[in-house]
Design a protein around this motif. Structure first.
Motif, PDB file in Angstrom:
ATOM      1  N   ARG A  14       0.831  -1.207   0.000  1.00  0.00           N
ATOM      2  CA  ARG A  14       0.000   0.000   0.000  1.00  0.00           C
ATOM      3  C   ARG A  14       0.867   1.259   0.000  1.00  0.00           C
ATOM      4  O   ARG A  14       0.618   2.206  -0.742  1.00  0.00           O
ATOM      5  CB  ARG A  14      -0.926   0.021   1.221  1.00  0.00           C
ATOM      6  CG  ARG A  14      -2.009  -1.036   1.203  1.00  0.00           C
ATOM      7  CD  ARG A  14      -2.769  -1.071   2.524  1.00  0.00           C
ATOM      8  NE  ARG A  14      -3.719   0.008   2.621  1.00  0.00           N
ATOM      9  CZ  ARG A  14      -4.941  -0.005   2.094  1.00  0.00           C
ATOM     10  NH1 ARG A  14      -5.334  -1.062   1.419  1.00  0.00           N
ATOM     11  NH2 ARG A  14      -5.745   1.013   2.231  1.00  0.00           N
ATOM     12  N   ILE A  15       1.886   1.279   0.851  1.00  0.00           N
ATOM     13  CA  ILE A  15       2.777   2.438   0.940  1.00  0.00           C
ATOM     14  C   ILE A  15       3.437   2.709  -0.414  1.00  0.00           C
ATOM     15  O   ILE A  15       3.463   3.847  -0.896  1.00  0.00           O
ATOM     16  CB  ILE A  15       3.845   2.215   2.036  1.00  0.00           C
ATOM     17  CG1 ILE A  15       3.201   2.273   3.430  1.00  0.00           C
ATOM     18  CG2 ILE A  15       4.993   3.219   1.911  1.00  0.00           C
ATOM     19  CD1 ILE A  15       4.093   1.742   4.548  1.00  0.00           C
ATOM     20  N   GLU A  16       3.982   1.665  -1.023  1.00  0.00           N
ATOM     21  CA  GLU A  16       4.687   1.834  -2.299  1.00  0.00           C
ATOM     22  C   GLU A  16       3.739   2.227  -3.428  1.00  0.00           C
ATOM     23  O   GLU A  16       4.077   3.071  -4.260  1.00  0.00           O
ATOM     24  CB  GLU A  16       5.457   0.568  -2.659  1.00  0.00           C
ATOM     25  CG  GLU A  16       6.609   0.280  -1.720  1.00  0.00           C
ATOM     26  CD  GLU A  16       7.621   1.415  -1.616  1.00  0.00           C
ATOM     27  OE1 GLU A  16       7.936   2.047  -2.651  1.00  0.00           O
ATOM     28  OE2 GLU A  16       8.097   1.683  -0.496  1.00  0.00           O
ATOM     29  N   ALA A  17       2.548   1.646  -3.465  1.00  0.00           N
ATOM     30  CA  ALA A  17       1.578   1.988  -4.516  1.00  0.00           C
ATOM     31  C   ALA A  17       1.143   3.442  -4.381  1.00  0.00           C
ATOM     32  O   ALA A  17       1.108   4.187  -5.378  1.00  0.00           O
ATOM     33  CB  ALA A  17       0.371   1.060  -4.441  1.00  0.00           C
ATOM     34  N   ARG A  18       0.830   3.859  -3.179  1.00  0.00           N
ATOM     35  CA  ARG A  18       0.399   5.248  -2.963  1.00  0.00           C
ATOM     36  C   ARG A  18       1.528   6.232  -3.243  1.00  0.00           C
ATOM     37  O   ARG A  18       1.292   7.317  -3.753  1.00  0.00           O
ATOM     38  CB  ARG A  18      -0.137   5.421  -1.541  1.00  0.00           C
ATOM     39  CG  ARG A  18      -1.483   4.753  -1.386  1.00  0.00           C
ATOM     40  CD  ARG A  18      -2.046   4.960  -0.015  1.00  0.00           C
ATOM     41  NE  ARG A  18      -3.404   4.450   0.042  1.00  0.00           N
ATOM     42  CZ  ARG A  18      -3.986   4.046   1.143  1.00  0.00           C
ATOM     43  NH1 ARG A  18      -3.351   4.114   2.289  1.00  0.00           N
ATOM     44  NH2 ARG A  18      -5.214   3.591   1.110  1.00  0.00           N
ATOM     45  N   ARG A  19       2.748   5.843  -2.905  1.00  0.00           N
ATOM     46  CA  ARG A  19       3.907   6.696  -3.185  1.00  0.00           C
ATOM     47  C   ARG A  19       4.021   6.974  -4.690  1.00  0.00           C
ATOM     48  O   ARG A  19       4.488   8.026  -5.099  1.00  0.00           O
ATOM     49  CB  ARG A  19       5.171   6.010  -2.676  1.00  0.00           C
ATOM     50  CG  ARG A  19       6.429   6.845  -2.832  1.00  0.00           C
ATOM     51  CD  ARG A  19       7.632   6.179  -2.194  1.00  0.00           C
ATOM     52  NE  ARG A  19       7.477   6.194  -0.749  1.00  0.00           N
ATOM     53  CZ  ARG A  19       7.976   5.287   0.082  1.00  0.00           C
ATOM     54  NH1 ARG A  19       8.673   4.281  -0.389  1.00  0.00           N
ATOM     55  NH2 ARG A  19       7.790   5.380   1.376  1.00  0.00           N
ATOM     56  N   ARG A  20       3.566   6.033  -5.486  1.00  0.00           N
ATOM     57  CA  ARG A  20       3.618   6.174  -6.942  1.00  0.00           C
ATOM     58  C   ARG A  20       2.328   6.761  -7.519  1.00  0.00           C
ATOM     59  O   ARG A  20       2.158   6.807  -8.724  1.00  0.00           O
ATOM     60  CB  ARG A  20       3.930   4.829  -7.569  1.00  0.00           C
ATOM     61  CG  ARG A  20       5.357   4.378  -7.320  1.00  0.00           C
ATOM     62  CD  ARG A  20       5.566   2.914  -7.659  1.00  0.00           C
ATOM     63  NE  ARG A  20       6.939   2.494  -7.530  1.00  0.00           N
ATOM     64  CZ  ARG A  20       7.580   2.265  -6.398  1.00  0.00           C
ATOM     65  NH1 ARG A  20       6.955   2.450  -5.246  1.00  0.00           N
ATOM     66  NH2 ARG A  20       8.830   1.870  -6.382  1.00  0.00           N
ATOM     67  N   GLY A  21       1.414   7.161  -6.627  1.00  0.00           N
ATOM     68  CA  GLY A  21       0.182   7.803  -7.071  1.00  0.00           C
ATOM     69  C   GLY A  21      -0.928   6.859  -7.494  1.00  0.00           C
ATOM     70  O   GLY A  21      -1.855   7.260  -8.191  1.00  0.00           O
TER      71      GLY A  21
END
Length: 131
Positions: A101-108
């Motif tokens: 979740r953190i990585e996906a959101r970091r990428r928008g």
């Protein structure tokens, strides 16, 4: 004559080998499971000690200690007598979900989560969506 255009809805199934390397995701996993906050430092196990993020699992005599530099997890549950493996499995699952979740959101990207009957968790990541 107009041509029909067919758009395929493509699904990608990904399996993840979890390496515990992110203190923020460790904290998020503990939060999602409603467990105590992890604590960084040296932690005593049965006959040794370990340095890293100590996570208190339910009904475990000793915490598990996550070394985010090496991605190793130190623990002593005496073959299940001092703590059930299922609690460690739940932590690792929660960590993997939170890290994704953190990585996906970091990428928008937008992330949706669905708990499945077998205890697994399905994450759907919409590329380019707002979080």
């Amino acid at each position: 004559i107009p041509r029909k255009r067919r758009i395929n809805n493509v699904s990608h199934i990904v399996q993840i080998q979890t390496e515990v390397r992110d203190p923020v995701a460790i904290q998020a996993a503990c939060g999602r499971l409603k467990w105590p906050e992890p604590v960084f430092g040296e932690t005593k196990l049965f006959n040794s000690s370990a340095v890293g993020w100590a996570v208190r699992l339910p009904e475990w005599r000793y915490p598990v200690v996550c070394d985010v530099v090496t991605a190793k997890i130190a623990f002593d549950n005496f073959g299940g007598r001092w703590g059930e493996q299922r609690h460690l499995d739940r932590f690792l699952q929660g960590y993997a979900v939170e890290k994704a979740r953190i990585e996906a959101r970091r990428r928008g990207h937008t992330v949706t989560e669905q708990s499945l009957a077998d205890g697994s968790i399905k994450l759907t990541i919409q590329v380019g969506g707002a979080a």
